[in-house]
Enzyme design. Structure first.
Site, PDB file in Angstrom:
ATOM      1  N   ALA A  53      88.193  89.896  27.308  1.00 54.55           N
ATOM      2  CA  ALA A  53      87.055  89.305  26.598  1.00 54.55           C
ATOM      3  C   ALA A  53      87.579  88.123  25.800  1.00 54.55           C
ATOM      4  CB  ALA A  53      86.390  90.327  25.678  1.00 54.55           C
ATOM      5  N   GLU A  54      86.910  86.987  25.901  1.00 52.18           N
ATOM      6  CA  GLU A  54      87.470  85.745  25.376  1.00 52.18           C
ATOM      7  C   GLU A  54      87.676  85.746  23.868  1.00 52.18           C
ATOM      8  OE1 GLU A  54      83.508  82.966  25.143  1.00 52.18           O
ATOM      9  OE2 GLU A  54      84.128  83.758  27.075  1.00 52.18           O
ATOM     10  N   HIS A  55      86.956  86.600  23.146  1.00 50.07           N
ATOM     11  CA  HIS A  55      87.128  86.617  21.697  1.00 50.07           C
ATOM     12  C   HIS A  55      88.362  87.406  21.261  1.00 50.07           C
ATOM     13  CE1 HIS A  55      84.601  90.041  22.794  1.00 50.07           C
ATOM     14  NE2 HIS A  55      84.975  90.652  21.694  1.00 50.07           N
ATOM     15  N   SER A  95      93.976  84.348  22.931  1.00 46.07           N
ATOM     16  CA  SER A  95      93.061  84.663  24.013  1.00 46.07           C
ATOM     17  C   SER A  95      92.789  83.435  24.878  1.00 46.07           C
ATOM     18  CB  SER A  95      91.748  85.208  23.444  1.00 46.07           C
ATOM     19  OG  SER A  95      90.854  85.537  24.479  1.00 46.07           O
ATOM     20  N   GLY A 134      82.949  80.212  25.754  1.00 50.43           N
ATOM     21  CA  GLY A 134      84.184  79.757  26.383  1.00 50.43           C
ATOM     22  C   GLY A 134      84.039  79.433  27.849  1.00 50.43           C
TER      23      GLY A 134
END
Length: 225
Positions: A53-55, A95, A134
């Site tokens: 997950a990009e966060h 990330s 993102g």
């Protein structure tokens, strides 16, 4: 236009299951919002896929139950998640370094439109609040961009279009498209229909698809019955 009966369409969970089937063992995979967030819950127990997950989560598991949900532990859609054994929580810079450094195998994203040559529009509906997240980093930094979406929008308009009319997320970046009616691969910047949902004919797909494409149904991946 020939309408496809609703009973022939895959559910969102079934689309996610189809995507999960095609992921290879050992892949590291980013998940966008929408149908992609259902994929972790569809991975068979004998296959290991690490979800990102990009966060800042590496090792996303299936959605958490209401009893075990932690409000500080969510996916890209802000839904409570579980973690798999060995998962890591990292800061946003780390990330995105994974994304921009080419360390992910696939990103699975939702879409508003996909064009005939693989352009992607998924971040802005004119007149609504922009929400790029993102996505632009993902389509630029990840070698495989798979889209999981409904075949038509809520007004019945095709989402596979000849040219995107909404602002682009990426140019010629999509490599596969999974919908409730069909699966397409993008080869040499051209859509190829490789699979129809059971009960849906190629003629019906043609009726609800604006984009030009080539029929390659002989290349359909094997599916479990």
């Amino acid at each position: 236009m020939t309408l496809v009966h609703s009973s022939a369409r895959l559910s969102r969970e079934d689309v996610a299951r189809k995507v999960a089937h095609d992921l290879e063992d050992g892949f590291v995979v980013n998940l966008g919002v929408g149908i992609p967030l259902l994929v972790p819950g569809a991975i068979p127990p004998d296959k290991e896929v690490v979800f990102h997950a990009e966060h800042g989560v590496l090792g996303v598991g299936p959605l958490a139950s209401p009893e075990t949900a932690d409000p500080d532990l969510t996916d890209a859609g802000k839904q409570p998640i579980t973690l798999v054994s060995g998962a890591a929580i990292v800061d946003s810079a780390t990330s995105f370094a994974m994304i921009r450094g080419g360390h992910l195998d696939v990103t699975i994203l939702g879409a508003l439109q996909v064009s005939a040559d693989g352009d992607l529009a998924n971040w802005y509906v004119p007149g609504q609040q922009p929400a790029v997240g993102g996505a632009m980093d993902l389509v630029a930094g990840v070698p495989e961009v798979w889209v999981a979406m409904e075949h038509v929008d809520r007004r019945g308009r095709p989402k596979l279009v000849q040219q995107c009319t909404m602002p682009l997320t990426g140019h010629r970046c999509v490599t596969r498209v999974y919908t409730d009616l069909a699966t397409f691969h993008v080869r040499k910047h051209q859509l190829h229909l490789v699979e129809c949902t059971p009960g849906v004919t190629p003629a019906q797909i043609r009726e609800v698809t604006e984009a030009d494409y080539v029929e390659d149904l002989a290349l359909a991946p094997p599916r479990e019955s």
